[in-house]
Design an enzyme around this catalytic site. Structure first.
Site, short mmCIF file in Angstrom:
data_model
loop_
_atom_site.label_atom_id
_atom_site.label_comp_id
_atom_site.label_asym_id
_atom_site.label_seq_id
_atom_site.Cartn_x
_atom_site.Cartn_y
_atom_site.Cartn_z
N ASN B 301 0.80 -1.23 -0.27
CA ASN B 301 -0.37 -0.26 -0.91
C ASN B 301 0.87 1.46 0.18
O ASN B 301 1.96 1.15 1.27
CB ASN B 301 -1.05 -0.16 1.51
CG ASN B 301 -1.39 -0.96 1.28
OD1 ASN B 301 -3.06 -0.88 0.48
ND2 ASN B 301 -1.75 -2.18 2.44
N GLU B 760 -37.71 11.58 17.64
CA GLU B 760 -36.97 11.60 18.85
C GLU B 760 -35.95 13.09 18.89
O GLU B 760 -36.21 12.83 17.46
CB GLU B 760 -36.29 10.15 18.52
CG GLU B 760 -35.80 9.72 20.09
CD GLU B 760 -34.81 9.08 20.27
OE1 GLU B 760 -35.83 7.84 19.98
OE2 GLU B 760 -33.95 8.68 20.46
N GLU B 840 -34.48 8.99 28.20
CA GLU B 840 -33.15 8.33 28.78
C GLU B 840 -32.20 9.72 29.10
O GLU B 840 -32.48 10.32 28.55
CB GLU B 840 -32.44 7.60 27.84
CG GLU B 840 -31.46 6.15 28.65
CD GLU B 840 -30.53 5.71 26.79
OE1 GLU B 840 -29.54 5.84 26.56
OE2 GLU B 840 -31.17 5.25 26.06
#
Lengths: 365, 1074
Positions: B301, B760, B840
């Site tokens: 690479n 939400e 929550e």
């Protein structure tokens, strides 16, 4: 069962560990190598004669030992210090385990100590006499006292008669290449020669003969060129100083490796100094003054030349990037040159390998 | 030679979102590159779509573009910024591919942009398998026997020559994705088809199998003067056949003689020269036959990589930083090695005096349908690294760093349930994540090294050491706790045994082992990672623990703050938390504290020795943290930034007297404990969805009837929505309680009424205990029920307005004060009609902190860290919420394509690996950019859209359908949805469901006749029925929405098309202050 052992240094430091080699006591200067591979090559390199070798890489013995990788017939180092011994040997070429090998050659060795602490002590305090003791009756005070008496190594007691060297470098699927009897004759003066040096020369196309250090310059008249090998200790204490002086006027190509290079310079009045720490590692960066290229070299020396003391006719060709020490020299008006580090023994490595290849190529030209 | 003065500005391309195969290692490399180039005075322009990165902090570059990494977008940036050069080697395969595209489309030529580090030809030569093979032959090196195929026909021709097993790898794909090993024709066909599809060049490399060969990776750096160095040689514990990202790896090489190492070293240099890597780090992978030593080159690479990040951390040699300097003209001998205080330059090969072990972290529990067999396609989501003075210590430290509830080589199988030997033999048939532990069981079953080697081909060198650890375990268990003396314990610690594992073996508590250790004086020492094995003094405090004689920690007596890191990346806890930790360190450093970091993730910026004053590369476990705390005695320890990793330890640390700063760990318990939380909600008069706690199946069924279906069900104390589901009826609930979780009195199941169709909202806030400032309010695009980490979200909210937002602000403030939050807090709300419900509360840094910080131009993590250290928000001048006028959309990125058979539907369990951000003047523009950045490709106008929605979504579906028709799309739908659309007068063509006979919808998708899919479902059966639709959409790369809300947002984005403008973060932030 494990046999206890201790390592004492002249500064009073004591390390407790276990014995992994022969039993007994050995005293010498302790040096470290930062190379992570090649412990067998280091142990058998005559440049390590009269030294206790400590490996900074903490696990030793993983690949065992084999006949091909020895640099000389003997284990040259006086003792070995490692943090840990590998619990197993695993390599397709392994023939024997490291402890068996050490025992067979009567080499005292200690494991299970903090080798990094030791490295740092050597780094900070310079030359360090040391003593390894093994067995149940360890005596710290006696070991420290002995460590203070650690002597400098004697010149290498190498070849007693001249002989032809046959092997070149090993190639996968082909084995070792062979010496060509038709090639230019090169004498290698054994001041502590390694097989790698000989193989590199053969590979480069030289017809190589190993000659004892006691040889005279006249006796080398039939050779086209001479290589002075590396070896242990300082040049000014070496009996081959006279030979070096004569070779400089013999009007033939000469290449000095390590100690060999320093002999040539000292023969003309240069001075040496101790390296702190002494250099036995791999991958030591060295810059070529002319090309600015950096080469990663294998060092095997406790001494270096003082740059300011070099004779006028000598040009510094290479410098260490670690400690600025003199790493390569060329004599003007003479085909004489030298390199402080040793060849790695592969076909396209730079550094000493490349210079030696060029040296032989010039003979063939 | 000094740096180049003919270039003034440089564009760096980042790696984009975190995906499997490309994680935060590219933030580490990119951040290093920015630093290296900025300190040289270059104007640095950066593009990266990932807002959770340190590299996209506005101070890191002169112009930072959080924009999609597509060649078209980058071309716009080039047109605007006119950089002189482009550095493509820092952003993984994404950056290389983008650079190649820019080159191919003539953009670089048009704007005279020079590629630095590696040019297009070198990149192509390294990536193009046939060119690479030829290049290797030209320099006398061998590659595996292989050939290229561009079609199934060619593939079968190649197979004739190579035979089974055959390794198949598509060209130019991430982390080798789409590759595999075929043992038979059926598998061969399947893998080749998938590979041809995934490869952008429709090219496959089919290799001879080197299964069982040893694998090595060389990390190499080359400069323009042809100076080459090996930074590190990495050896794989797992032999060839397992992707190196999925393999346990060790550095340096353990089982090579110097001869073999030198051959590999020489070959590596020859390869870099031949490929033409001019001035960059690169890596080369080799395979070696364990019996003959035959060496083959696997790949190279021409860029920095995951393994170069690992090598940098393993040696202390900063490869990316050095590579960036080389790219602008420096040579290795001109760059000082900072780890040794510049005593010598970077032109050297690091010497290490310890053993490094890297173990990958997997997340298969998130994808039960995925095959956990490890192959040549990477599947790991993270990794840990550990250092020790031998392999055993290094391995066992890495094991406990993984946080998979293993603290050593715990048994994998129950020996009382069947023959252990047989279980082991079966489990070792193919490499799986748990192989290491299965091997230990093999030794427990009395199997030999030879037997286990025959099954796995793992080098005996490793197996013997595992065998020894098992023997030590048996000895210590036989000996008993009271017989444990100093020598034995010291010996065990030198082999890396954790207190927890010893406690398990001895049948005592962890604290008993710890106390015994203290009593006997068996304590770790800290050694330094210094690049030179102690040969030179190092001013850098980069340390690891071991059991040895000398300690080099030398703690100072300065005022110090310690930050606990987040450990390995995993789904639900990734780069976002590392970002927070880094910002905490930066803030505390700026304020004059000495900063101490503990972490074990080699991919991260936090484990860059340059970031903190002192870095302890250690597992983040109680034992390891307590030892560092004892050594350093910090004034404060920050636990709320590293995700669950340090939070789990908070109470135990506090009990041990560790000075935790910020929110009291008890508040975390108050927020997570159902009953305590409910008391708070009631006290403050807030609303929660009706909920119950069930301790048995029957109780669950009874309680469910009380609150009504649908329900969100989950075990108590979960991370990232682990094992969370929505159930629509009693049968599904029973199935969940009996199969998915084992409910008991100790581990109850929580039941919450699911607020279907609710919006939400996530709110992040900072409190100093007196004042609370809202950091940001984010409206989710997917409706409630989709995990917040998986939902796209918009800041500011794009549909909600007015009162509901103020209600949430007030509730957040009230809860922060009630919980005594000092630092960060995250609240999730659901809004249904006029009602606001608290879902929550997390009194800690959340995943959205970096994203918000990029949106509002202030680092919440820094402000909160200062608040924890006692500087009030007023003193900091941060007293008002900043509401941006522009829109910012965060979109999640998923690994579904990597796992065959996994359903890409979204739900309450988090599955995304990363995120991107889109910035726009309108919501539509921001959403469009976010989708593009996430790799989505919107359909062309005039295409065909398939719609199939659940009943509840039908009214909205009509709206969506009308919009699509107006935009010029043709619609097809299954009967139910079609009926609704027809009734509303929307033109639609009916198509068969899969069960209604052929041709059906999946046939159409596979034939490329569908350009976009809107498919929403509810209930287990409907989800199962539509699985093949989603899966074939994924395979066919058809854009799809699984929620109606996302479909609505998509319509808005489709309206604006590609009419988007690139804006740098610096420009956007400037607007905020106007």
């Amino acid at each position: 069962m494990t046999v206890p052992a201790l390592l004492a240094l002249e500064d009073g430091s004591v390390f407790h560990g276990v014995s992994i080699g022969a039993s007994g006591q050995v005293t010498a200067e302790v040096v470290f190598s930062t190379a992570a591979s090649g412990y067998q090559e280091l142990l058998t390199d005559p440049a390590l004669a009269g030294k206790l070798l400590s490996l900074t890489y903490p696990v030793a013995g993983s690949v065992g030992v084999n006949a091909e990788d020895a640099e000389s017939d003997a284990v040259a180092a006086s003792g070995l210090i490692v943090r840990e011994l590998s619990p197993i040997v695993s390599n397709w070429r392994a023939e024997q385990s490291l402890p068996e090998y050490l025992q067979q050659h009567g080499i005292v060795a200690i494991a299970e100590i903090d080798t990094r602490r030791l490295t740092r002590l050597i780094r900070d305090k310079g030359r360090m006499g040391a003593c390894i003791q093994t067995g149940d009756n360890l005596d710290e005070a006696a070991a420290i006292a002995a460590a203070k008496q650690a002597a400098e190594p004697a010149p290498w007691d190498g070849a007693t008669a001249e002989h032809l060297w046959q092997e070149g470098i090993w190639h996968w699927g082909q084995g070792y290449s062979q010496n060509n009897a038709e090639a230019p004759k090169v004498a290698v003066v054994d001041l502590g020669v390694t097989r790698t040096l000989l193989r590199v020369l053969v590979e480069a196309g030289a017809n190589v003969t190993v000659v004892p250090a006691s040889v005279s310059a006249e006796a080398l008249a039939s050779y086209q060129a001479v290589v002075l090998s590396n070896g242990p200790g300082a040049a000014n204490a070496n009996p081959a100083l006279g030979l070096a002086k004569d070779l400089l006027t013999a009007n033939k190509p000469v290449f000095g490796v390590g100690l060999g290079m320093r002999l040539l310079a000292v023969a003309q009045g240069a001075q040496e100094e101790r390296l702190t720490p002494a250099q036995y590692g791999g991958s030591h960066p060295v810059r070529c003054v002319e090309s600015a290229k950096v080469e990663h070299t294998d060092q095997r020396s406790s001494h270096a030349l003082v740059a300011a003391s070099l004779p006028e006719q000598v040009v510094v060709t290479h410098i260490s990037l670690f400690d600025q020490s003199v790493q390569g020299l060329k004599w003007q008006n003479a085909s004489v040159q030298g390199f402080q580090s040793v060849p790695k023994g592969s076909v396209n490595s730079a550094g000493a390998d490349e210079l030696l290849r060029n040296f032989v190529a010039a003979l063939n030209a | 030679m000094p740096k180049r003065t003919d270039i003034q500005s440089i564009l760096i391309i980042g790696a984009g979102p975190i995906v499997i195969g490309q994680a935060c290692e590219f933030d580490y490399s990119g951040a290093q590159a920015c630093k290296a180039l900025k300190e040289e005075g270059y104007r640095v322009i950066l593009v990266n779509s990932n807002p959770a990165t340190i590299m996209t902090d506005p101070a890191m570059a002169d112009a930072t573009y959080i924009e999609p990494i597509t060649w078209q977008t980058v071309a716009k940036i080039i047109e605007k910024e006119r950089p002189d050069a482009l550095l493509p080697t820092m952003g993984g395969q994404t950056a290389l591919n983008c650079a190649l595209e820019l080159e191919r489309h003539g953009v670089l030529e048009k704007y005279k942009v020079e590629m630095l580090g590696a040019n297009a030809d070198a990149i192509d030569k390294a990536e193009d398998r046939s060119r690479f093979d030829k290049a290797m032959k030209d320099i006398g090196l061998a590659c595996p026997r292989s050939a290229i195929a561009h079609s199934m026909e060619e593939a079968y021709e190649v197979l004739e020559e190579i035979g089974f097993p055959a390794i198949i790898r598509p060209s130019f794909t991430l982390g080798g994705s789409g590759g595999g090993i075929a043992y038979n024709r059926e598998e061969f066909q399947e893998i080749c088809e998938r590979g041809l599809d995934l490869s952008p060049t429709k090219e496959l490399l089919i290799d001879e199998s080197l299964l069982g060969w040893k694998e090595y990776e060389m990390e190499v750096v080359r400069d323009k003067n042809d100076n080459c160095i090996i930074v590190c040689c990495i050896e794989n514990f797992d032999p060839m056949g397992v992707h190196t990202g999925d393999a346990i790896t060790v550095a340096p090489a353990q089982t090579l003689t110097d001869k073999e190492y030198q051959i590999m070293r020489d070959a590596s240099f020859a390869i870099l020269r031949e490929i033409g890597v001019q001035a960059s780090g690169a890596n080369v992978q080799f395979g070696q036959c364990p019996d003959t030593g035959r060496l083959v080159v696997i790949e190279m690479n021409p860029r920095v990589s995951r393994s170069s990040a690992l090598a940098s951390k393993a040696t202390g040699f900063p490869i990316a930083y050095v590579s960036a300097k080389l790219a602008v003209g420096y040579t290795l001998d001109e760059i000082p090695n900072q780890v040794v205080g510049g005593q010598f330059p970077a032109a050297f090969e690091a010497a290490i005096d310890y053993v490094i072990t890297k173990i990958p972290r997997f997340n298969f529990e998130k994808f039960p349908a995925a095959d956990p067999t490890l192959t040549t396609q990477m599947k790991a989501v993270g990794e840990v690294m550990a250092a020790g003075r031998n392999f055993q210590e290094s391995l066992q430290k890495a094991v406990r760093a993984l946080e998979i509830d293993k603290y050593g080589l715990e048994p994998e199988f129950d020996a009382t349930k069947g023959d252990l030997r047989q279980q082991v033999t079966e489990a070792l048939a193919a490499p799986k994540p748990e192989r290491l532990w299965v091997l230990a069981d093999g030794f427990r079953a009395g199997m030999t090294v030879d037997e286990l080697h025959a099954l796995t081909k793992i080098d005996p060198w490793y197996l013997v050491q595992i065998e020894d650890l098992v023997k030590e375990e048996q000895n210590v268990a036989a000996q008993g706790f009271t017989a444990l003396d100093k020598d034995t314990l010291y010996g065990l610690k030198r082999k890396g045994f954790s207190d927890v594992r010893l406690a398990q073996l001895l049948g005592v508590k962890e604290s008993a082992v710890r106390e015994k250790r203290y009593e006997l004086g068996v304590r770790p020492v800290y050694k330094r990672v210094d690049t030179c094995a102690g040969a030179f003094e190092s001013p850098v405090s980069y340390m690891y623990s071991t059991y040895d004689e000398e300690c080099e920690a030398k703690p100072s007596d300065k005022r110090k703050i310690m930050v606990l890191g987040g450990g390995p990346n995993r789904i639900g806890q990734g780069i976002e938390f590392d970002y927070c930790c880094v910002h905490a360190v930066l803030a505390m450093r700026e304020d004059g504290y000495e900063t101490i970091m503990i972490n074990c993730n080699p991919e991260t910026v936090s484990t860059d020795y340059d970031v903190s004053d002192r870095l302890y590369f250690e597992p983040v476990t109680l034992e390891d943290v307590l030892e560092v705390v004892d050594k350093e005695k910090p004034e404060g320890v920050i636990v709320q930034y590293g995700g669950q990793t340090p939070l789990k330890l908070a109470q135990a640390l506090q009990a041990a007297g560790v000075p935790i700063i910020g929110t009291n760990p008890d508040a975390i318990d108050e927020a997570e404990d159902r009953e305590r939380f409910q008391q708070m909600v009631n006290k403050l008069g807030l609303k929660q969805p009706p909920n119950r706690t069930a301790r048995s199946t029957e109780e669950g069924v009874r309680l469910a009837a009380e609150i009504g279906y649908p329900l969100v069900v989950r075990p108590s104390y979960v991370l990232g929505g682990r094992a969370m589901e929505i159930v629509f009826n009693e049968a599904e609930l029973r199935s969940y309680m009996q199969n998915a979780v084992s409910v008991s009195h100790e581990s109850p199941v929580l039941l919450d009424r699911f607020l279907d169709d609710a919006i939400e909202i996530d709110v992040d806030a900072i409190s100093d205990g007196t004042d609370v400032v809202i950091g940001g309010i984010m409206e989710h695009i997917e409706q409630a029920g989709v995990h917040s980490g998986d939902s796209a979200c918009s800041l500011p909210p794009y549909s909600l307005q007015g009162e509901a937002l103020d209600v949430m602000r007030e509730q957040t403030r009230a809860m922060a004060l009630e919980l005594g939050v000092v630092g960060l807090m995250n609240v999730q709300f659901a809004v249904k009609g006029d009602d606001v419900y608290v879902l929550e509360v997390n009194p800690r840094a959340s995943r959205t902190v970096p994203y918000i910080s990029k949106c509002i131009g202030h680092s919440l993590a820094k402000i909160a860290a200062r608040a924890m250290a006692g500087v009030s928000l007023k003193e900091q001048g941060f007293t008002e919420e900043i509401v941006p006028k522009h829109f910012n959309v965060k979109e999640a990125v998923f690994p579904f394509a990597k796992f065959s058979n996994v359903d890409p539907i979204l739900g309450p369990e988090m599955k995304s690996t990363g995120e991107v951000m889109g910035v726009g003047e309108t919501f539509a523009e921001a959403f469009s950019k976010a989708a593009l950045g996430a790799g989505e490709r919107f359909p062309e106008k005039g295409g065909t859209v398939f719609i199939s929605v659940r009943d509840a979504d039908k009214p909205t579906a009509v709206e969506v359908a009308q919009e699509l028709v107006e935009l010029g799309f043709k619609l097809i739908a299954t009967s139910g949805t079609a009926k609704t659309l027809e009734a509303a007068g929307v033109p639609v063509t009916r198509v068969n469901k899969v069960l209604e006979g052929r041709p059906h919808i999946v046939d159409k998708i596979k034939n490329g006749e569908v350009d976009m899919i809107i498919n929403t479902t509810e209930g287990k059966q409907a989800v199962r029925d539509s699985f093949t639709i989603r899966r074939s959409a994924l395979q066919g790369k058809v854009y799809y929405n699984t929620t109606i809300a996302a479909a609505l947002a998509t319509c808005q984005a489709l309206k604006i098309g590609d009419q988007t403008t690139v804006r740098s973060l610096q420009e956007v932030h400037q607007l905020l202050t106007q």
